[in-house]
Design an enzyme around this catalytic site. Structure first.
Site, mmCIF file in Angstrom:
data_model
loop_
_atom_site.group_PDB
_atom_site.id
_atom_site.type_symbol
_atom_site.label_atom_id
_atom_site.label_comp_id
_atom_site.label_asym_id
_atom_site.label_seq_id
_atom_site.Cartn_x
_atom_site.Cartn_y
_atom_site.Cartn_z
ATOM 1 N N ASP A 1 6.119 2.692 1.526
ATOM 2 C CA ASP A 1 5.192 1.678 2.003
ATOM 3 C C ASP A 1 4.533 2.226 3.269
ATOM 4 O O ASP A 1 5.203 2.415 4.289
ATOM 5 C CB ASP A 1 5.958 0.385 2.285
ATOM 6 C CG ASP A 1 5.046 -0.772 2.662
ATOM 7 O OD1 ASP A 1 3.917 -0.519 3.106
ATOM 8 O OD2 ASP A 1 5.487 -1.932 2.539
ATOM 9 N N HIS A 2 3.228 2.457 3.198
ATOM 10 C CA HIS A 2 2.539 3.086 4.324
ATOM 11 C C HIS A 2 2.468 2.171 5.552
ATOM 12 O O HIS A 2 2.098 2.611 6.640
ATOM 13 C CB HIS A 2 1.125 3.506 3.911
ATOM 14 C CG HIS A 2 0.746 4.868 4.376
ATOM 15 N ND1 HIS A 2 0.984 5.313 5.669
ATOM 16 C CD2 HIS A 2 0.157 5.914 3.742
ATOM 17 C CE1 HIS A 2 0.543 6.545 5.799
ATOM 18 N NE2 HIS A 2 0.046 6.948 4.633
ATOM 19 N N ARG A 3 2.838 0.893 5.376
ATOM 20 C CA ARG A 3 2.842 -0.014 6.527
ATOM 21 C C ARG A 3 4.032 0.241 7.444
ATOM 22 O O ARG A 3 3.964 -0.044 8.646
ATOM 23 C CB ARG A 3 2.875 -1.469 6.050
ATOM 24 C CG ARG A 3 1.643 -1.908 5.277
ATOM 25 C CD ARG A 3 1.841 -3.296 4.692
ATOM 26 N NE ARG A 3 2.950 -3.337 3.742
ATOM 27 C CZ ARG A 3 3.344 -4.438 3.102
ATOM 28 N NH1 ARG A 3 2.713 -5.591 3.318
ATOM 29 N NH2 ARG A 3 4.354 -4.387 2.253
ATOM 30 N N CYS B 1 5.644 3.232 7.948
ATOM 31 C CA CYS B 1 5.663 4.555 8.596
ATOM 32 C C CYS B 1 4.455 5.346 8.155
ATOM 33 O O CYS B 1 3.746 4.970 7.208
ATOM 34 C CB CYS B 1 6.946 5.320 8.261
ATOM 35 S SG CYS B 1 7.078 5.815 6.527
ATOM 36 N N PRO C 1 0.852 -1.202 0.000
ATOM 37 C CA PRO C 1 0.000 0.000 0.000
ATOM 38 C C PRO C 1 0.884 1.246 0.000
ATOM 39 O O PRO C 1 1.300 1.734 1.045
ATOM 40 C CB PRO C 1 -0.787 -0.133 1.308
ATOM 41 C CG PRO C 1 0.103 -0.936 2.201
ATOM 42 C CD PRO C 1 0.898 -1.843 1.331
#
Length: 430
Positions: free
Chosen positions: A400-402, A404, A227
């Site tokens: 990758d929003h997972r 940070c 994501p």
């Protein structure tokens, strides 16, 4: 009596299980020495030459150019004499235990033991070649060419060396012959009578294999699993360009813009280690990586590749510049090894070389982020309260929003922009 030994496609390393035959370097009847490259293959990582651990006469080849073979499949057979047989078998058996043996992983070269073995090889003459095993691919005979460079030049321009007339001694094909053929227009094809309406969706089909296929798989996986989000900022690079000019005027190795940006990346990752990580979804863990192995996107005639600068966090600008130049040349000539194309932890993408300002790149799976750099061009800019013409660049960070949130990503990008606008900031990390 000579004995025929079978040489199989060796373990290519890096989890690779197959390779495509790009070009045979020997023909049936040729005499080969120990560790002589016999075939050029393309894997999902790179195009490399495969050395043969046996010395003797080639009696058969298996697989035409363009054929994909799995690891362990027969490549060719070599007829060796009694002394050669003893040496070849010993060479093959010891290869699993000695780093310097002739039979090595593709792309990693050979060392001391190669020299020792070469002195003991007694090449046979073609007259002593026994009957080849069934179903080999027969050759039309070797083409007299002055160097591998000439072969590569002809292949890159779609020329068949068998159709060229060499101007060298005994018909040897020189580089000038290939360059002359490159300048000669190909004859127009003869008209063909129409054979009825073409089927629907008729068009050129390009196989997704080799490097092109590997890139397609990785990009698809990145889009499916990660994501991602992107933030960007414009930065005034005038002082960075001035600092580069001053460094180059002082003598020594020339500092490239890419080397300076690479050094800025390593400094930023030291402050924001969240972006030098990967996600293990099976364990539901974020793995922060201690070393920075910096990948950089390089466009070649064979497609996009991402060579990796190992331990970039330990290097200064000169060291980064030298390694970037070395890997770029290897990418251009197609000699990158699988090890040089894997293991990256963060990627730098300088798409400004294509004359564009911005982009939202796809993360190089399984990494967590990629920094994109647009072209550096003169633009109107408010500088010290007044309108001026400055050297401006757009920077983008896809992350990758997972691993940070936007605050961390924005902090990383702002620090990079600060270093571009005020290179003296880097003095704190030297």
């Amino acid at each position: 009596m000579p004995k025929v030994l079978e040489f199989k496609l060796p373990d290519l390393g890096e989890g690779l299980t197959e390779a495509e035959i790009v070009r045979w370097l020997v023909a049936v009847g040729d005499v080969v020495a120990v560790d002589q490259p016999v075939v050029e293959v393309e894997t999902a990582k790179a195009m490399v030459e495969v050395p043969c651990p046996y010395g003797g006469v080639v009696t058969a080849r298996f697989g035409e150019e363009g054929t994909e073979l799995p690891v362990g499949a027969p490549l060719l057979t070599v007829a060796v004499g009694p002394v050669q047989e003893e040496d070849a078998v010993e060479e093959a058996e010891s290869s699993a235990y000695s780093e310097d043996s002739g039979n090595v992983l593709v792309g990693y070269g050979t060392a001391a033991a190669t020299t020792r073995r070469r002195s003991r090889v007694r090449p046979m003459t073609p007259a002593a070649v026994p009957v080849a095993p069934p179903a080999p691919v027969e050759a039309a005979g070797p083409v007299p060419v002055i160097s591998p460079l000439v072969r590569r030049l002809a292949r890159e321009h779609g020329l068949d060396l068998r159709e060229l007339r060499g101007s060298g001694p005994e018909g040897l094909i020189l580089r000038a012959d290939v360059e002359t053929a490159m300048r000669t227009p190909a004859p127009a094809p003869a008209p063909v009578a129409p054979a009825g309406p073409a089927p629907a969706l008729a068009g050129e089909r390009i196989a997704l294999k080799g490097i092109r296929g590997a890139v397609a798989d990785k990009l698809s996986r990145s889009r499916t699993e990660i994501p991602d989000a992107t933030c960007w900022v414009d930065a005034d690079a005038t002082e960075l360009m001035a600092a580069r000019a001053a460094m180059n005027a002082a003598g020594g190795p020339k500092a490239s813009v890419l080397a300076l940006l690479a050094r800025i990346c390593t400094a930023a990752l030291a402050r924001f280690p969240e972006l030098n990580s990967t996600v293990d979804m099976a364990a539901r863990e974020i793995v922060r990586l201690p070393e920075v192995h910096l990948g950089f996107a390089a466009q070649t005639e064979r497609g996009l590749v991402v060579p990796v600068v190992r331990d970039a966090h330990t290097r200064n600008v000169d060291s980064l510049g030298a390694e970037l130049a070395r890997l770029t040349e290897a990418a251009r000539t197609g000699t990158l090894t699988p090890a040089q194309l894997t293991g990256g932890t963060f990627t730098l993408n300088n798409y400004g070389v294509f004359g564009v300002d911005g982009s939202t790149p796809i993360i190089n799976h399984p990494e967590a982020a990629m920094l994109g750099v647009g072209r550096i061009i003169p633009k109107p800019w408010v500088y010290e309260g007044e309108l001026a013409v400055r050297q401006v660049v757009q920077l983008s960070l896809t992350f990758d929003h997972r691993v940070c949130d936007g605050g961390t990503a924005g902090g990383f990008l702002r620090y990079v922009a600060d270093c571009v606008e005020h290179p003296a900031v880097l003095l704190r990390t030297l």
